[in-house]
Design an enzyme around this catalytic site. Structure first.
Site, PDB file in Angstrom:
ATOM      1  N   LYS A   1      13.025  -2.816  -9.063  1.00 34.74           N
ATOM      2  CA  LYS A   1      14.538  -2.987  -8.718  1.00 34.74           C
ATOM      3  C   LYS A   1      15.013  -2.483  -7.711  1.00 34.74           C
ATOM      4  O   LYS A   1      16.169  -3.058  -7.038  1.00 34.74           O
ATOM      5  CB  LYS A   1      15.135  -2.581 -10.034  1.00 34.74           C
ATOM      6  CG  LYS A   1      16.178  -3.234 -10.471  1.00 34.74           C
ATOM      7  CD  LYS A   1      16.873  -2.781 -11.647  1.00 34.74           C
ATOM      8  CE  LYS A   1      17.020  -3.502 -12.941  1.00 34.74           C
ATOM      9  NZ  LYS A   1      17.507  -2.979 -14.236  1.00 34.74           N
ATOM     10  N   LYS A   2      14.354  -1.529  -7.078  1.00 34.18           N
ATOM     11  CA  LYS A   2      14.810  -1.006  -5.795  1.00 34.18           C
ATOM     12  C   LYS A   2      14.899  -2.194  -4.822  1.00 34.18           C
ATOM     13  O   LYS A   2      16.117  -2.163  -4.036  1.00 34.18           O
ATOM     14  CB  LYS A   2      14.026   0.094  -5.213  1.00 34.18           C
ATOM     15  CG  LYS A   2      14.461   0.872  -3.920  1.00 34.18           C
ATOM     16  CD  LYS A   2      13.725   2.095  -3.545  1.00 34.18           C
ATOM     17  CE  LYS A   2      12.245   1.695  -2.870  1.00 34.18           C
ATOM     18  NZ  LYS A   2      12.310   0.892  -1.670  1.00 34.18           N
TER      19      LYS A   2
ATOM     20  N   GLN B   1      14.947  -8.653  -2.916  1.00 38.29           N
ATOM     21  CA  GLN B   1      13.959  -9.250  -2.936  1.00 38.29           C
ATOM     22  C   GLN B   1      13.545  -9.986  -4.166  1.00 38.29           C
ATOM     23  O   GLN B   1      13.063 -11.154  -4.117  1.00 38.29           O
ATOM     24  CB  GLN B   1      12.935  -8.449  -2.461  1.00 38.29           C
ATOM     25  CG  GLN B   1      11.360  -8.669  -2.799  1.00 38.29           C
ATOM     26  CD  GLN B   1      10.419  -7.666  -1.904  1.00 38.29           C
ATOM     27  OE1 GLN B   1      10.270  -7.670  -0.872  1.00 38.29           O
ATOM     28  NE2 GLN B   1       9.883  -6.781  -2.655  1.00 38.29           N
TER      29      GLN B   1
ATOM     30  N   LEU C   1       0.515   3.739  -2.167  1.00 41.33           N
ATOM     31  CA  LEU C   1       0.927   3.528  -3.627  1.00 41.33           C
ATOM     32  C   LEU C   1       1.652   4.707  -4.240  1.00 41.33           C
ATOM     33  O   LEU C   1       0.960   5.891  -3.822  1.00 41.33           O
ATOM     34  CB  LEU C   1       0.145   2.803  -4.572  1.00 41.33           C
ATOM     35  CG  LEU C   1      -0.526   1.406  -4.079  1.00 41.33           C
ATOM     36  CD1 LEU C   1      -1.706   1.276  -4.928  1.00 41.33           C
ATOM     37  CD2 LEU C   1       0.257   0.680  -3.752  1.00 41.33           C
TER      38      LEU C   1
ATOM     39  N   SER D   1       7.272   4.244  -0.323  1.00 45.02           N
ATOM     40  CA  SER D   1       6.487   4.722   0.495  1.00 45.02           C
ATOM     41  C   SER D   1       7.143   5.207   1.779  1.00 45.02           C
ATOM     42  O   SER D   1       6.295   6.094   2.680  1.00 45.02           O
ATOM     43  CB  SER D   1       5.653   3.335   0.980  1.00 45.02           C
ATOM     44  OG  SER D   1       5.060   2.904  -0.370  1.00 45.02           O
TER      45      SER D   1
ATOM     46  N   HIS E   1       4.808   2.011  -7.968  1.00 44.58           N
ATOM     47  CA  HIS E   1       3.855   0.924  -8.016  1.00 44.58           C
ATOM     48  C   HIS E   1       2.904   0.996  -9.383  1.00 44.58           C
ATOM     49  O   HIS E   1       2.781   0.051 -10.118  1.00 44.58           O
ATOM     50  CB  HIS E   1       2.919   1.116  -6.857  1.00 44.58           C
ATOM     51  CG  HIS E   1       3.483   0.880  -5.384  1.00 44.58           C
ATOM     52  ND1 HIS E   1       3.694   1.842  -4.504  1.00 44.58           N
ATOM     53  CD2 HIS E   1       4.020  -0.390  -5.079  1.00 44.58           C
ATOM     54  CE1 HIS E   1       4.131   1.456  -3.619  1.00 44.58           C
ATOM     55  NE2 HIS E   1       4.374   0.128  -3.690  1.00 44.58           N
TER      56      HIS E   1
ATOM     57  N   GLY F   1       0.914  -1.108  -0.024  1.00 46.45           N
ATOM     58  CA  GLY F   1      -0.070  -0.189   0.111  1.00 46.45           C
ATOM     59  C   GLY F   1       0.782   1.376  -0.005  1.00 46.45           C
ATOM     60  O   GLY F   1       1.978   1.141  -0.185  1.00 46.45           O
TER      61      GLY F   1
ATOM     62  N   LEU G   1      11.682   6.386  -5.590  1.00 46.98           N
ATOM     63  CA  LEU G   1      10.350   6.613  -4.805  1.00 46.98           C
ATOM     64  C   LEU G   1      10.089   5.489  -3.804  1.00 46.98           C
ATOM     65  O   LEU G   1      10.640   4.192  -4.186  1.00 46.98           O
ATOM     66  CB  LEU G   1       8.941   6.753  -5.764  1.00 46.98           C
ATOM     67  CG  LEU G   1       9.097   7.826  -6.785  1.00 46.98           C
ATOM     68  CD1 LEU G   1       7.854   7.661  -7.561  1.00 46.98           C
ATOM     69  CD2 LEU G   1       9.417   8.863  -6.076  1.00 46.98           C
TER      70      LEU G   1
ATOM     71  N   GLN H   1       7.271  -9.708   7.829  1.00 45.96           N
ATOM     72  CA  GLN H   1       8.267  -9.229   7.161  1.00 45.96           C
ATOM     73  C   GLN H   1       9.013  -8.034   7.941  1.00 45.96           C
ATOM     74  O   GLN H   1      10.090  -7.486   7.594  1.00 45.96           O
ATOM     75  CB  GLN H   1       8.361  -8.988   5.990  1.00 45.96           C
ATOM     76  CG  GLN H   1       7.516  -7.818   5.437  1.00 45.96           C
ATOM     77  CD  GLN H   1       7.282  -7.668   4.072  1.00 45.96           C
ATOM     78  OE1 GLN H   1       6.690  -8.481   3.435  1.00 45.96           O
ATOM     79  NE2 GLN H   1       7.903  -6.883   3.224  1.00 45.96           N
TER      80      GLN H   1
HETATM   81  O1  PAF Z   1       8.008  -5.129  -1.693  1.00 43.14           O
HETATM   82  C1  PAF Z   1       6.862  -5.116  -0.910  1.00 43.14           C
HETATM   83  O2  PAF Z   1       6.175  -4.277  -0.879  1.00 43.14           O
HETATM   84  C2  PAF Z   1       6.782  -6.412  -0.061  1.00 43.14           C
HETATM   85  O3  PAF Z   1       7.960  -6.733   0.391  1.00 43.14           O
HETATM   86  C3  PAF Z   1       5.969  -7.303  -0.632  1.00 43.14           C
HETATM   87  C4  PAF Z   1       6.489  -7.956  -2.037  1.00 43.14           C
HETATM   88  C5  PAF Z   1       4.686  -6.973  -1.194  1.00 43.14           C
HETATM   89  C6  PAF Z   1       5.574  -8.507   0.270  1.00 43.14           C
HETATM   90  O4  PAF Z   1       4.933  -8.205   1.302  1.00 43.14           O
END
Ligand code: PAF
Length: 283
Positions: free
Chosen positions: A150-151, A155, A33, A188, A37, A31, A186, A61
């Site tokens: 890519k930031k 992950q 966004l 959040s 996004h 969220g 950018l 996480q």
């Molecule tokens: O990159 C994110 O916003 C989060 O790590 C994800 C991939 C939505 C998992 O919660």
């Protein structure tokens, strides 16, 4: 655009789309966004018949309670961005819909060869939480394509490897980082920066720029790259470098010098707010 709070209803819709042979693009988010996004959504719309966005701030996480509590939220604006971006379905579950009884399960998935560096060591448990929620979300959405920025390069690599090992039938796509006018990536979390911290933050892209200039002159020395980056980006004792790492971009293993395809990645604390950024150089 349909909004789903419940996975059963969403899964019914997904089954319908699958029966019609539709390609499903998936953009998982937490969220708040922004244009980054939006770019993921645009990519998804381009290559798929329908796009699903999930919005879930995944408690599993966060290795820092205050980061979780203060994670910015704006449901109304998120839905507006999704609507304007022509998203087909938004999935906004609560904890109970994702995790049985709302309890984070005692299940840990680890990919050791990609988690000896960067955010994996700086945020213990973080990627175990990411892989957990991603596997739950992939089972619900069953996407054809999933999109990541890519930031969050580590992950992306981890999720790609995870999908390969677990045989999820989908393609993991990475999309370039979107930056503000002054080059700041950018995020959040940028919304949590004070005016002063935001002024300091613009030195991150400038530091990457200076590193690139050094590399253009033929410089390959790791220590020199680190010196250039740190003197440009860490301009106040109010900032704290969490890490600056220079690694092979495919394997995330360390490199003796900057040669080949190399990831230069940083994490910096601006007070409580931690920002990450990276560049990938080919030299
Ligand atoms: O990159 C994110 O916003 C989060 O790590 C994800 C991939 C939505 C998992 O919660």
């Amino acid at each position: 655009m349909e909004i789903y709070y419940n996975k059963i209803l969403l899964k019914e819709k997904i089954a319908e789309w699958k029966a019609e042979g539709k390609k499903i693009g998936f953009v998982p988010t937490m969220g708040f966004l922004h244009q980054g996004h939006k770019k993921l959504i645009d990519e998804s719309n381009k290559y798929n018949d329908v796009t699903v966005v999930s919005i879930f701030v995944n408690p599993a996480q966060f290795n820092n309670e205050s980061d979780f509590i203060n994670y910015p939220k704006n449901e109304e604006s998120d839905l507006e961005i999704c609507r304007l971006s022509e998203v087909d379905a938004v999935y906004m579950p609560d904890k109970e819909d994702i995790y049985d009884n709302g309890k984070i399960p005692d299940l840990q998935m680890k990919i050791p060869h990609l988690t000896k560096s960067l955010c994996a060591t700086a945020r213990p448990g973080h990627f175990e939480g990411v892989l957990l929620v991603i596997s739950v979300l992939f089972h619900i959405v069953e996407p054809t394509n999933a999109y990541f920025g890519k930031k969050d390069y580590q992950q992306y690599l981890l999720i790609k490897e995870f999908v390969k090992y677990t045989n999820f039938n989908l393609v993991v796509n990475v999309v370039n980082t979107v930056r503000d006018e002054d080059g700041l990536a950018l995020s959040s979390r940028n919304a949590r920066l004070t005016y002063e911290q935001r002024t300091f933050a613009k030195n991150i892209p400038i530091a990457f720029q200076k590193v690139q200039e050094y590399l253009k002159t033929g410089g390959r020395n790791i220590q020199a790259v680190k010196r250039i980056f740190i003197t440009t980006a860490i301009t106040s004792d109010k900032l704290k470098l969490d890490y600056l790492e220079i690694l092979d971009a495919k394997t995330l293993s360390s490199v003796p010098e900057v040669r080949g395809v190399v990831l230069i990645a940083c994490a910096i604390f601006f007070g409580e707010v931690r920002l990450i950024d990276n560049i990938i150089v080919r030299v």
